[in-house]
Design a protein around this motif. Structure first.
Motif, PDB file in Angstrom:
ATOM      1  N   LEU A 199       5.288   4.188 -17.319  1.00  0.00           N
ATOM      2  CA  LEU A 199       4.520   4.329 -16.081  1.00  0.00           C
ATOM      3  C   LEU A 199       3.939   3.029 -15.524  1.00  0.00           C
ATOM      4  CD1 LEU A 199       2.590   7.616 -17.003  1.00  0.00           C
ATOM      5  CD2 LEU A 199       4.724   7.387 -15.708  1.00  0.00           C
ATOM      6  N   GLY A 200       4.239   1.892 -16.142  1.00  0.00           N
ATOM      7  CA  GLY A 200       3.595   0.654 -15.719  1.00  0.00           C
ATOM      8  C   GLY A 200       3.708   0.356 -14.240  1.00  0.00           C
ATOM      9  N   ASP A 201       4.926   0.361 -13.703  1.00  0.00           N
ATOM     10  CA  ASP A 201       5.114   0.029 -12.294  1.00  0.00           C
ATOM     11  C   ASP A 201       4.580   1.123 -11.369  1.00  0.00           C
ATOM     12  OD1 ASP A 201       6.723  -2.580 -12.298  1.00  0.00           O
ATOM     13  OD2 ASP A 201       7.832  -1.345 -13.708  1.00  0.00           O
ATOM     14  N   LEU A 202       4.771   2.366 -11.766  1.00  0.00           N
ATOM     15  CA  LEU A 202       4.247   3.468 -10.961  1.00  0.00           C
ATOM     16  C   LEU A 202       2.722   3.424 -10.910  1.00  0.00           C
ATOM     17  CD1 LEU A 202       6.554   6.345 -12.237  1.00  0.00           C
ATOM     18  CD2 LEU A 202       6.493   5.454  -9.900  1.00  0.00           C
ATOM     19  N   LEU A 203       2.101   3.101 -12.053  1.00  0.00           N
ATOM     20  CA  LEU A 203       0.642   3.006 -12.098  1.00  0.00           C
ATOM     21  C   LEU A 203       0.154   1.870 -11.212  1.00  0.00           C
ATOM     22  CD1 LEU A 203      -2.033   3.941 -13.379  1.00  0.00           C
ATOM     23  CD2 LEU A 203      -1.586   2.368 -15.265  1.00  0.00           C
ATOM     24  N   GLU A 204       0.844   0.742 -11.268  1.00  0.00           N
ATOM     25  CA  GLU A 204       0.445  -0.404 -10.447  1.00  0.00           C
ATOM     26  C   GLU A 204       0.583  -0.104  -8.962  1.00  0.00           C
ATOM     27  OE1 GLU A 204       1.637  -5.118  -9.777  1.00  0.00           O
ATOM     28  OE2 GLU A 204       2.623  -3.933 -11.335  1.00  0.00           O
ATOM     29  N   GLN A 205       1.643   0.601  -8.581  1.00  0.00           N
ATOM     30  CA  GLN A 205       1.907   0.828  -7.169  1.00  0.00           C
ATOM     31  C   GLN A 205       1.131   2.007  -6.595  1.00  0.00           C
ATOM     32  OE1 GLN A 205       6.046   1.120  -6.220  1.00  0.00           O
ATOM     33  NE2 GLN A 205       5.710   1.543  -4.052  1.00  0.00           N
ATOM     34  N   TYR A 206       1.066   3.107  -7.361  1.00  0.00           N
ATOM     35  CA  TYR A 206       0.489   4.335  -6.813  1.00  0.00           C
ATOM     36  C   TYR A 206      -0.766   4.811  -7.549  1.00  0.00           C
ATOM     37  CZ  TYR A 206       5.109   4.511  -4.672  1.00  0.00           C
ATOM     38  OH  TYR A 206       6.250   4.211  -3.966  1.00  0.00           O
ATOM     39  N   GLY A 207      -1.242   4.035  -8.517  1.00  0.00           N
ATOM     40  CA  GLY A 207      -2.390   4.481  -9.313  1.00  0.00           C
ATOM     41  C   GLY A 207      -3.595   3.590  -9.214  1.00  0.00           C
ATOM     42  N   LYS A 208      -3.816   2.974  -8.070  1.00  0.00           N
ATOM     43  CA  LYS A 208      -4.942   2.059  -7.930  1.00  0.00           C
ATOM     44  C   LYS A 208      -6.269   2.749  -8.234  1.00  0.00           C
ATOM     45  CE  LYS A 208      -7.174  -1.138  -4.669  1.00  0.00           C
ATOM     46  NZ  LYS A 208      -7.172  -1.686  -3.287  1.00  0.00           N
ATOM     47  N   GLY A 209      -6.423   3.977  -7.783  1.00  0.00           N
ATOM     48  CA  GLY A 209      -7.663   4.713  -8.041  1.00  0.00           C
ATOM     49  C   GLY A 209      -7.873   4.984  -9.521  1.00  0.00           C
ATOM     50  N   GLU A 250       0.846  -1.186   0.000  1.00  0.00           N
ATOM     51  CA  GLU A 250       0.000   0.000   0.000  1.00  0.00           C
ATOM     52  C   GLU A 250       0.883   1.238   0.000  1.00  0.00           C
ATOM     53  OE1 GLU A 250      -0.680   0.228   4.842  1.00  0.00           O
ATOM     54  OE2 GLU A 250      -2.268  -0.521   3.553  1.00  0.00           O
ATOM     55  N   ASP A 251       0.303   2.386  -0.386  1.00  0.00           N
ATOM     56  CA  ASP A 251       1.065   3.614  -0.416  1.00  0.00           C
ATOM     57  C   ASP A 251       1.500   3.989   0.990  1.00  0.00           C
ATOM     58  OD1 ASP A 251       0.442   3.595  -3.035  1.00  0.00           O
ATOM     59  OD2 ASP A 251      -0.988   5.253  -2.961  1.00  0.00           O
ATOM     60  N   PRO A 252       2.675   4.589   1.122  1.00  0.00           N
ATOM     61  CA  PRO A 252       3.108   5.019   2.443  1.00  0.00           C
ATOM     62  C   PRO A 252       2.233   6.155   2.947  1.00  0.00           C
ATOM     63  CG  PRO A 252       4.584   5.843   0.735  1.00  0.00           C
ATOM     64  CD  PRO A 252       3.655   4.896   0.066  1.00  0.00           C
ATOM     65  N   PRO A 253       1.963   6.217   4.254  1.00  0.00           N
ATOM     66  CA  PRO A 253       1.193   7.346   4.778  1.00  0.00           C
ATOM     67  C   PRO A 253       1.985   8.628   4.618  1.00  0.00           C
ATOM     68  CG  PRO A 253       2.124   6.019   6.563  1.00  0.00           C
ATOM     69  CD  PRO A 253       2.358   5.263   5.294  1.00  0.00           C
ATOM     70  N   ALA A 254       1.269   9.768   4.571  1.00  0.00           N
ATOM     71  CA  ALA A 254       1.924  11.056   4.348  1.00  0.00           C
ATOM     72  C   ALA A 254       3.002  11.321   5.385  1.00  0.00           C
ATOM     73  CB  ALA A 254       0.879  12.170   4.361  1.00  0.00           C
ATOM     74  N   SER A 255       2.803  10.838   6.609  1.00  0.00           N
ATOM     75  CA  SER A 255       3.765  11.095   7.682  1.00  0.00           C
ATOM     76  C   SER A 255       5.110  10.440   7.417  1.00  0.00           C
ATOM     77  CB  SER A 255       3.204  10.603   9.020  1.00  0.00           C
ATOM     78  OG  SER A 255       2.921   9.212   8.946  1.00  0.00           O
ATOM     79  N   LYS A 312      12.237  14.488  -9.867  1.00  0.00           N
ATOM     80  CA  LYS A 312      13.027  13.980  -8.746  1.00  0.00           C
ATOM     81  C   LYS A 312      12.232  13.015  -7.870  1.00  0.00           C
ATOM     82  CE  LYS A 312      16.716  16.278  -9.788  1.00  0.00           C
ATOM     83  NZ  LYS A 312      17.897  15.566 -10.317  1.00  0.00           N
ATOM     84  N   ASP A 313      10.924  12.934  -8.107  1.00  0.00           N
ATOM     85  CA  ASP A 313      10.109  12.004  -7.323  1.00  0.00           C
ATOM     86  C   ASP A 313       8.909  11.541  -8.151  1.00  0.00           C
ATOM     87  OD1 ASP A 313       8.795  10.526  -5.395  1.00  0.00           O
ATOM     88  OD2 ASP A 313       9.244  11.931  -3.784  1.00  0.00           O
ATOM     89  N   PRO A 314       9.134  10.645  -9.110  1.00  0.00           N
ATOM     90  CA  PRO A 314       8.045  10.166  -9.963  1.00  0.00           C
ATOM     91  C   PRO A 314       6.908   9.521  -9.177  1.00  0.00           C
ATOM     92  CG  PRO A 314      10.174   9.528 -10.865  1.00  0.00           C
ATOM     93  CD  PRO A 314      10.438  10.066  -9.492  1.00  0.00           C
ATOM     94  N   ALA A 315       7.232   8.870  -8.063  1.00  0.00           N
ATOM     95  CA  ALA A 315       6.187   8.235  -7.271  1.00  0.00           C
ATOM     96  C   ALA A 315       5.211   9.271  -6.726  1.00  0.00           C
ATOM     97  CB  ALA A 315       6.812   7.442  -6.121  1.00  0.00           C
ATOM     98  N   ARG A 316       5.741  10.396  -6.240  1.00  0.00           N
ATOM     99  CA  ARG A 316       4.864  11.447  -5.708  1.00  0.00           C
ATOM    100  C   ARG A 316       4.039  12.062  -6.833  1.00  0.00           C
ATOM    101  NH1 ARG A 316       6.089  13.976  -0.675  1.00  0.00           N
ATOM    102  NH2 ARG A 316       7.919  12.657  -0.772  1.00  0.00           N
ATOM    103  N   ALA A 317       4.629  12.178  -8.014  1.00  0.00           N
ATOM    104  CA  ALA A 317       3.885  12.699  -9.155  1.00  0.00           C
ATOM    105  C   ALA A 317       2.709  11.786  -9.483  1.00  0.00           C
ATOM    106  CB  ALA A 317       4.807  12.834 -10.366  1.00  0.00           C
ATOM    107  N   MET A 318       2.929  10.478  -9.465  1.00  0.00           N
ATOM    108  CA  MET A 318       1.842   9.539  -9.738  1.00  0.00           C
ATOM    109  C   MET A 318       0.780   9.598  -8.643  1.00  0.00           C
ATOM    110  SD  MET A 318       0.420   7.406 -11.774  1.00  0.00           S
ATOM    111  CE  MET A 318       1.634   6.832 -12.951  1.00  0.00           C
ATOM    112  N   MET A 319       1.190   9.819  -7.413  1.00  0.00           N
ATOM    113  CA  MET A 319       0.211   9.958  -6.327  1.00  0.00           C
ATOM    114  C   MET A 319      -0.725  11.137  -6.604  1.00  0.00           C
ATOM    115  SD  MET A 319       2.476   9.367  -2.870  1.00  0.00           S
ATOM    116  CE  MET A 319       3.596   7.974  -2.729  1.00  0.00           C
ATOM    117  N   LEU A 320      -0.173  12.240  -7.116  1.00  0.00           N
ATOM    118  CA  LEU A 320      -1.011  13.394  -7.426  1.00  0.00           C
ATOM    119  C   LEU A 320      -1.960  13.084  -8.573  1.00  0.00           C
ATOM    120  CD1 LEU A 320      -1.969  16.281  -7.215  1.00  0.00           C
ATOM    121  CD2 LEU A 320       0.019  16.996  -8.567  1.00  0.00           C
ATOM    122  N   ILE A 321      -1.461  12.443  -9.635  1.00  0.00           N
ATOM    123  CA  ILE A 321      -2.337  12.087 -10.754  1.00  0.00           C
ATOM    124  C   ILE A 321      -3.459  11.175 -10.266  1.00  0.00           C
ATOM    125  CG2 ILE A 321      -2.466  10.928 -12.994  1.00  0.00           C
ATOM    126  CD1 ILE A 321       0.452  11.770 -13.474  1.00  0.00           C
TER     127      ILE A 321
END
Length: 515
Positions: A142-152, A52-57, A359-368
């Motif tokens: 974006l395949g792995d980023l979508l799988e990990q951070y793009g569930k929605g 699951e995605d890491p909590p914001a903290s 510098k942080d593609p994972a955070r970018a995918m979280m925003l998308i």
């Protein structure tokens, strides 16, 4: 004629891979000095998946830059501050909105990609050079980023969009959840036609507009009968060209026909016919004289109140959207003037890509992902602050005295349009009509095919320079058709257009044989 099946599963069978991502990197004035959530995909193999995605903290602060075409808004900083409160709580991030005026978009994005400036998220599209920028490495896969951070995203977006926007079976952009079908037509000042007694019911073709524009030019000299900045009647959405991927690369079929022979667009009879109509209208003073050079986007011209009509990709409520964004509520109407179609250009017609310089593609995918799932964040970005830029009654919003200070009209670019509120000047059933609009369009023979330009990349580069020199002037009616078109075609031939078209036909034939 083939018709779009009503069930997504059937549509998916007709799609394989597609193109698009328009541009890449853009400058980051305030660069992030934090470590990325996960190492950028460009620097490591692949992000390590977690359950699951890491909590914001658990995340370090990070500023996400979002680059897109549009007019900068007076209250942009106010919106950033409001978004930052929500994003800090959800993903410990802040946002830097970076709109670029439409007129300067292509040049600035080209420069940003070439200079490899830092940016996180960039608008991209099939019609705006997506495949070209993917080939240059401007966007991350974006395949792995979508799988990990793009569930929605994967849960809310029709799989047709994901599958239909791939290049070589990989996604380099996340499509907006919007209309799947496409049509072209005009949006016009209905208040003016009512004032002048012009009957628009018989307007079905570009030729039918001649009599309308003649009256407008005579009776309302303060208005440009047809405002355009490029393409005019030969815009891909109006003329129904299918470029089988990137529309900036020569070689097309007609998506409202069944012929699968790829030819340079300039050799299609429809292209020449529409060029001549456009030239005639330009000479008659119907088209803005600076069409070939202006950087004033049609959205800004509408706001200035100097426009009678524009050519637009038509969908339910397009007229109301433009009216709302330009202060012309209740004064506009639209006419669809060609056959509704479905092609690769629709599934990849509006996307958000992640730059390889992020510098942080994972955070970018979280925003998308949030733009596809979080109603509050989605509407804040698109419409501003409730009680300030609009008031709300359920899903219906009403303009205020401050709406003009934040009204970007860019909802079709960001996330999930079905989360959007509806203006009180629009049809309250807008989203239901969108779903209906997606049905029963003529399916292009090229649906699902995306041209791989790698075998002819040198020719594609040379052709881009020729196209930049001639196309806009020709297609806005600004130059003599016979003389300039002949010169243009010769330059295209010298730059290798025949080789590019032959390679596109070869790949397209293989695609058709595999179906």
């Amino acid at each position: 004629m083939k018709q779009v099946k009503q069930k997504t599963s059937m549509l998916l069978l007709m799609m394989m891979t597609i193109v698009l991502i328009v541009s890449g990197c853009s400058g980051n004035n305030g660069k992030n000095n934090t470590e990325p959530t996960k190492a950028p995909a460009a620097a490591t193999d692949k992000p390590v998946a977690t359950e699951e995605d890491p909590p914001a903290s658990d995340l370090k602060p990070y500023q996400i830059s979002l680059v897109y075409p549009g007019t900068p808004q007076a209250d942009e900083k106010k919106i950033e501050e409001a978004l930052n409160k929500l994003l800090t709580e959800k993903i410990n991030a802040t946002i830097d909105l970076r709109p670029i005026d439409w007129g300067a978009w292509d040049d600035k994005i080209n420069l940003m990609v070439a200079s490899q400036e830092e940016v996180d998220i960039v608008f991209t599209a099939q019609w705006n050079g997506h495949a070209k920028y993917v080939a240059k490495g401007a966007f991350l896969e974006l395949g792995d980023l979508l799988e990990q951070y793009g569930k929605g995203i994967t849960e809310s977006l029709d799989p047709a969009f994901i599958d239909g926007s791939k290049i070589n079976n990989k996604n380099y952009g996340i499509p907006t959840n919007k209309e799947l079908a496409a049509a072209g037509g005009i949006v016009y000042r209905k208040d003016v036609t009512d004032e002048l007694g012009i009957d628009m019911t018989n307007v079905k073709t570009p030729q039918d507009l001649d009599a309308v524009y003649a009256v407008v030019k005579e009776k309302r000299p303060d208005l440009t009968p047809l405002y355009t900045t490029a393409g005019a009647f030969n815009s891909h959405f109006f003329a129904n060209y299918d470029f089988l991927g990137d529309s900036t690369i020569p070689g097309a079929i007609l998506k409202d026909k069944d012929d699968t022979k790829v030819v340079p667009m300039e050799q299609i009879d429809r292209y020449k016919e529409l060029l001549n109509i456009t030239r005639d209208y330009f000479k008659k003073g119907y088209i803005n004289a600076d069409a070939a050079t202006t950087q004033v986007a049609s959205a800004d011209a509408w706001k200035a109140g100097t426009v009678f009509s524009t050519l637009e990709p038509i969908k339910p409520g397009k007229d109301a959207e433009i009216a709302s964004a330009s202060g012309l509520t209740g004064k506009l109407a639209q006419i669809m003037m060609n056959e509704k179609t479905v092609a690769t250009s629709e599934t990849a017609g509006s996307m958000l890509g992640i730059s390889f310089t992020s510098k942080d593609p994972a955070r970018a995918m979280m925003l998308i992902n949030l733009l596809h799932t979080d109603k509050e964040i989605n509407n804040l970005l698109n419409f501003g602050i409730e009680g300030d830029h609009y008031t709300r009654n359920g899903e219906i919003i009403t303009a205020t005295g401050n709406t003009a200070n934040y009204n970007p009209g860019s909802a079709w670019m960001f996330g999930n349009q079905f989360l959007n509120y509806v203006w009180d000047t629009e049809d309250p059933d807008k989203w239901a009509k969108f779903k209906e609009f997606n049905q029963n369009g003529k399916v292009s023979p090229g649906l699902g095919f995306v041209f791989d330009s790698e075998p002819v990349k040198a020719e594609v580069g040379a052709l881009a320079n020729v196209i930049r020199q001639y196309q806009r002037a020709l297609e806005t009616g600004s130059v003599d058709v016979d003389k300039t078109l002949a010169e243009y075609e010769k330059k295209l031939k010298d730059a290798g257009v025949d080789k590019v078209v032959a390679e596109k036909q070869k790949q397209f034939d293989a695609f058709l044989a595999s179906k």
